[in-house]
Design an enzyme around this catalytic site. Structure first.
Site, PDB file in Angstrom:
ATOM      1  N   CYS B  53       0.825  -1.209   0.000  1.00 30.88           N
ATOM      2  CA  CYS B  53       0.000   0.000   0.000  1.00 30.88           C
ATOM      3  C   CYS B  53       0.861   1.261   0.000  1.00 30.88           C
ATOM      4  O   CYS B  53       0.390   2.337  -0.350  1.00 30.88           O
ATOM      5  CB  CYS B  53      -0.956  -0.005   1.192  1.00 30.88           C
ATOM      6  SG  CYS B  53      -0.122  -0.238   2.757  1.00 30.88           S
ATOM      7  N   ARG B  55       4.205   1.335  -1.423  1.00 32.64           N
ATOM      8  CA  ARG B  55       5.195   1.403  -2.497  1.00 32.64           C
ATOM      9  C   ARG B  55       4.921   0.374  -3.584  1.00 32.64           C
ATOM     10  O   ARG B  55       4.360  -0.696  -3.328  1.00 32.64           O
ATOM     11  CB  ARG B  55       6.608   1.223  -1.961  1.00 32.64           C
ATOM     12  CG  ARG B  55       6.954  -0.162  -1.483  1.00 32.64           C
ATOM     13  CD  ARG B  55       8.403  -0.245  -1.021  1.00 32.64           C
ATOM     14  NE  ARG B  55       8.616   0.581   0.152  1.00 32.64           N
ATOM     15  CZ  ARG B  55       9.424   1.629   0.200  1.00 32.64           C
ATOM     16  NH1 ARG B  55      10.145   1.961  -0.849  1.00 32.64           N
ATOM     17  NH2 ARG B  55       9.560   2.340   1.286  1.00 32.64           N
ATOM     18  N   SER B 113      10.388   2.799   5.489  1.00 34.54           N
ATOM     19  CA  SER B 113       8.942   2.638   5.681  1.00 34.54           C
ATOM     20  C   SER B 113       8.322   3.862   6.346  1.00 34.54           C
ATOM     21  O   SER B 113       9.026   4.661   6.962  1.00 34.54           O
ATOM     22  CB  SER B 113       8.663   1.411   6.547  1.00 34.54           C
ATOM     23  OG  SER B 113       9.072   0.250   5.892  1.00 34.54           O
ATOM     24  N   GLU B 118       8.872  -1.188  11.014  1.00 31.50           N
ATOM     25  CA  GLU B 118       7.674  -2.054  10.969  1.00 31.50           C
ATOM     26  C   GLU B 118       8.029  -3.419  10.364  1.00 31.50           C
ATOM     27  O   GLU B 118       8.986  -3.534   9.595  1.00 31.50           O
ATOM     28  CB  GLU B 118       6.535  -1.355  10.200  1.00 31.50           C
ATOM     29  CG  GLU B 118       6.927  -0.809   8.833  1.00 31.50           C
ATOM     30  CD  GLU B 118       6.574  -1.746   7.708  1.00 31.50           C
ATOM     31  OE1 GLU B 118       6.001  -2.802   7.988  1.00 31.50           O
ATOM     32  OE2 GLU B 118       6.912  -1.428   6.555  1.00 31.50           O
ATOM     33  N   GLN B 120       5.990  -5.619   8.591  1.00 31.58           N
ATOM     34  CA  GLN B 120       5.258  -6.151   7.429  1.00 31.58           C
ATOM     35  C   GLN B 120       6.083  -6.156   6.152  1.00 31.58           C
ATOM     36  O   GLN B 120       5.980  -7.075   5.347  1.00 31.58           O
ATOM     37  CB  GLN B 120       3.968  -5.352   7.182  1.00 31.58           C
ATOM     38  CG  GLN B 120       2.871  -5.597   8.195  1.00 31.58           C
ATOM     39  CD  GLN B 120       3.071  -4.792   9.457  1.00 31.58           C
ATOM     40  OE1 GLN B 120       3.955  -3.933   9.514  1.00 31.58           O
ATOM     41  NE2 GLN B 120       2.291  -5.074  10.484  1.00 31.58           N
ATOM     42  N   GLY B 193     -16.882  -2.628  27.075  1.00 30.80           N
ATOM     43  CA  GLY B 193     -17.276  -1.922  25.857  1.00 30.80           C
ATOM     44  C   GLY B 193     -16.870  -2.762  24.667  1.00 30.80           C
ATOM     45  O   GLY B 193     -15.889  -3.517  24.750  1.00 30.80           O
ATOM     46  N   ALA B 194     -17.596  -2.654  23.601  1.00 28.29           N
ATOM     47  CA  ALA B 194     -17.337  -3.543  22.462  1.00 28.29           C
ATOM     48  C   ALA B 194     -16.826  -2.773  21.259  1.00 28.29           C
ATOM     49  O   ALA B 194     -17.170  -3.053  20.114  1.00 28.29           O
ATOM     50  CB  ALA B 194     -18.602  -4.323  22.114  1.00 28.29           C
ATOM     51  N   MET B 197     -11.369  -0.675  18.770  1.00 27.76           N
ATOM     52  CA  MET B 197     -10.018  -0.578  19.325  1.00 27.76           C
ATOM     53  C   MET B 197      -9.802  -1.537  20.494  1.00 27.76           C
ATOM     54  O   MET B 197      -8.741  -2.132  20.639  1.00 27.76           O
ATOM     55  CB  MET B 197      -9.755   0.859  19.790  1.00 27.76           C
ATOM     56  CG  MET B 197      -9.334   1.802  18.702  1.00 27.76           C
ATOM     57  SD  MET B 197      -7.839   1.258  17.861  1.00 27.76           S
ATOM     58  CE  MET B 197      -6.647   1.508  19.164  1.00 27.76           C
TER      59      MET B 197
END
Lengths: 265, 449
Positions: B53, B55, B113, B118, B120, B193-194, B197
């Site tokens: 996404c 490069r 990056s 990172e 990935q 809480g749902a 995040m």
């Protein structure tokens, strides 16, 4: 040569402690590696001192000073073995505590007056047992206290919601808490035996109560309360660390008074 | 193969907006077909296509000159983008030779990056290489090159701190939990809480070893859904205080307008926990936990701003560590450049030595024959020793010059040596140096050694 080795050991311990502290403060990983090397050099230099004195028939616990230095050496050795077994970086945080402790113990050796070859104080077996147990017990409790200090420093950072180098590079809070507890668990019985043997020794010498004895009893009481409260009321973390500090302060005062008095017994 | 045969051409988040990047993006399923089109270009010998996404770039080993391959690839990308009149050119970067090596090493090590360090990008590069290998687009040069890039990336990650510290809020929560508890194995996590995040943070904690996940929410249905997603159990919201007493980490992300946990509740919880620490991650806005709750012993509270600050500090630390990583990359570039140079230089040195030795051998035999039968084996050996010594002394200086020449000088000297001494692979050496080799024979050399 022995004096040179002693100075080298104290200096190298001090350098190791400073480097470990600097690493915890944000210096690159090379500082931690250098600290390990410095601590290793100090340990070997002190080994030379102990060996040289051994050749001259001076027992490592021939005097209070010798015993304190010997306890510091044992603790530094345990730390170095732990480093070899577990090469994880967080252990270097312990170096910031162990190395200065060993340095202070060695300096105390000189202040308290190490026994000269052929002029060792005649403590007898009971005296030597007491001194050995006291040095080891106080050494372990000192280590527990040092760990507790690191705990309090990390706790303070986390409470302030700041994640500094100490928290990033140091040991996790619960691990520190457990480590301090284990050290007290081991140190407390040794310290108890030291008090008992000390009382018996004083009785044999026919000497009355000294001012350091009540202080040592206060320290013993505080560590006893700590262990009891942890088991029964779940006292741990910050509260346990503060109690450890209080107990050690009292024990250190007792040792300090003993050393400053400078008597052979 | 020569050093300048490696080419990288592409665009990244640094040079092109997403509207341009998406025009060149290649889905994984289309990689083989696109690579086939690339290696069909006349000047491209081997190729790998990295499309993420952030490069899109082609790493290629040129069949001929780097400039020729780059021009073909630029044209290829221009056509694919559909942008008119070379509009793509302003977004493209191009690297050749040593610069190409450095660029790929830096990309693999995530030094180029968006988030330095990172993880990935290395996986994406491996996928790209895998596709190129399977389709036959990656040959010996790129294989060696990219495998070295993976080693460099691993070294950078392990020997420097560029990958240290969380780079997002969810990971920061996990990192802080580790600073409090050490290992997270078997720890209990309460999700209050749902929200998206909180679900993400819970999943990270599970990945880190946490086992007992409990979800509670005012809406039981949403709690049940999230519990199913994270492999936990849903409990009624009314049990919040009891649930907190049993949790090691609690993540709050409700939409409540007022705090749902105040100091008094937390004091009761802390008492029932008998000194065990609890880590409260409050990513709700407005906040779910009253700030005063953090004053209690053993209660560690971080809100979304605190976590953001941790992430910022980590990223700053990564950027500082990136300097050490760049030095490591420089060393690796030197090493790989040296290897590449050797691929071009060593055959030349071998051919040069073979040429001289063969000429000497022929001339020695001729001289020995001319001496006649009265010359004994001792005289013949002396002549041979003399010839060997002359060859060794004559070759010493040019050999050293070839070995010690820089990336560019060494290759130029190698080419000059081939021309001067008509060194063509497989050519009969005794065919005499008087015969000049055709210039094309030299030019044709290239490609992988």
């Amino acid at each position: 040569m022995e004096s040179f080795a002693l100075i080298a050991a104290v200096s190298a311990y001090a350098v190791a402690g400073a480097l470990s502290a600097a690493w915890l403060g944000g210096l690159a990983a090379g500082a931690a590696r250098a600290a390990r090397v410095a601590c290793g050099i100090a340990f070997l230099a002190q080994l030379y001192v102990i060996g040289a004195r051994g050749v001259a028939h001076v027992h490592p616990v021939s005097s209070v000073g010798d015993a304190i230095g010997f306890a510091g050496w044992l603790i530094a050795g345990a730390y170095l073995i732990a480093l070899v077994v577990r090469r994880a970086h967080p252990l270097d945080a312990v170096g910031a505590v162990v190395a200065p402790l060993a340095a202070v113990a060695l300096v105390t050796t000189r202040i308290a007056g190490a026994a000269a070859p052929g002029r060792e104080a005649d403590f007898g077996l009971l005296g030597r047992v007491h001194i050995s147990l006291a040095a080891l017990g106080v050494g372990l409790l000192a280590l527990a206290t040092a760990v507790a200090v690191v705990y309090l420093a990390e706790d303070r950072q986390l409470k302030r919601r700041r994640v500094g180098h100490l928290v990033r590079r140091g040991i996790a809070l619960e691990t520190l808490d457990a480590l301090a507890h284990r050290l007290v668990l081991v140190g407390f019985p040794v310290f108890t035996l030291a008090l008992l043997s000390g009382a018996a020794w004083l009785h044999r010498l026919g000497q009355g109560m000294r001012v350091e004895y009540p202080l040592a009893l206060i320290a013993w009481g505080l560590f006893g309360v700590l262990l009891l409260a942890r088991t029964t009321a779940g006292w741990r973390g910050r509260r346990a660390a503060l109690l450890t500090l209080g107990g050690f302060a009292s024990a250190a005062l007792a040792v300090g008074l003993y050393v400053m008095r400078g008597t052979g017994a | 193969m020569a050093l300048h045969d490696l080419v990288v051409i592409g665009l990244s988040h640094r040079t092109a907006p997403v509207e341009v990047r998406e025009r060149l993006a290649v889905p994984e399923v289309d990689l083989a077909r696109t690579l086939a089109e690339i290696v069909a270009l006349g000047q491209v010998g081997e190729a790998t296509l990295l499309s993420t996404c952030n490069r899109v770039e082609i790493v290629a080993a040129a069949r001929g000159s780097a400039a020729g391959a780059a021009a073909e690839l630029r044209h290829f990308l221009g056509l694919r983008s559909g942008l008119a009149g070379g509009a793509l050119d302003e977004h493209l970067y191009e690297h050749a030779g040593r610069d190409a090596i450095r660029h790929v090493f830096r990309v693999a090590a995530a030094l180029d990056s968006l988030v330095v360090g990172e993880a990935q990008i290395l996986g994406q590069l491996k996928i790209a290489y895998g596709a190129a290998s399977r389709s036959g687009a990656a040959g010996p040069v790129l294989s060696r090159f990219l495998e070295r890039a993976f080693v460099v990336a691993k070294r950078v990650r392990t020997e420097t701190g560029v990958a240290r510290g969380a780079a997002n809020v969810a990971s920061a929560a996990v990192e802080l939990a580790r600073r409090i508890f050490g290992s997270l194995d078997g720890r209990s996590v309460l999700v209050v809480g749902a929200g998206k995040m909180s679900g993400l943070a819970a999943r990270r904690l599970v990945t880190a070893g946490a086992r007992h996940i409990v979800v509670t929410n005012r809406s039981p249905d949403r709690a049940a859904t999230l519990a199913q997603e994270v492999g936990g159990t849903a409990r009624p919201f009314a049990e919040l205080e009891t649930l907190l007493a049993g949790a090691d980490v609690a993540i709050f992300s409700t939409g409540a307008a007022e705090p749902i946990v105040d100091r008094a509740m937390m004091k009761r919880v802390a008492r029932s926990r008998r000194g065990r620490p609890i880590f409260l991650v409050d990513i709700a806005v407005p906040r779910d936990v009253a700030a005063a709750a953090a004053e209690l012993d053993g209660v560690y509270l971080f809100d979304v701003d605190d976590l953001g600050r941790v992430v910022e500090e980590n990223l700053a630390e990564r950027r500082r560590e990136a300097e050490a990583a760049e030095r490591l990359v420089d060393d690796e570039v030197d090493g790989f450049s040296g290897w590449l140079k050797a691929q071009a230089i060593v055959p030349t040195i071998k051919d040069l030595r073979a040429r001289f030795e063969e000429v000497a051998r022929v001339e020695v035999e001729r001289a020995v024959a001319a001496l006649g039968p009265e010359a004994g084996p001792r005289q013949a050996d002396e002549v041979r020793r003399l010839a060997d010594a002359i060859v060794a002394k004559l070759l010493h200086a040019p050999t050293m010059a070839l070995r010690q020449g820089g990336d560019v000088d060494g290759l130029a000297l190698a080419e000059a040596a081939r021309r001067l001494f008509a060194l063509t692979p497989g050519a009969p050496v005794s065919a005499a140096p008087e015969t000049a080799a055709p210039a094309t024979a030299v030019k044709d050399r290239g490609g992988p050694a």
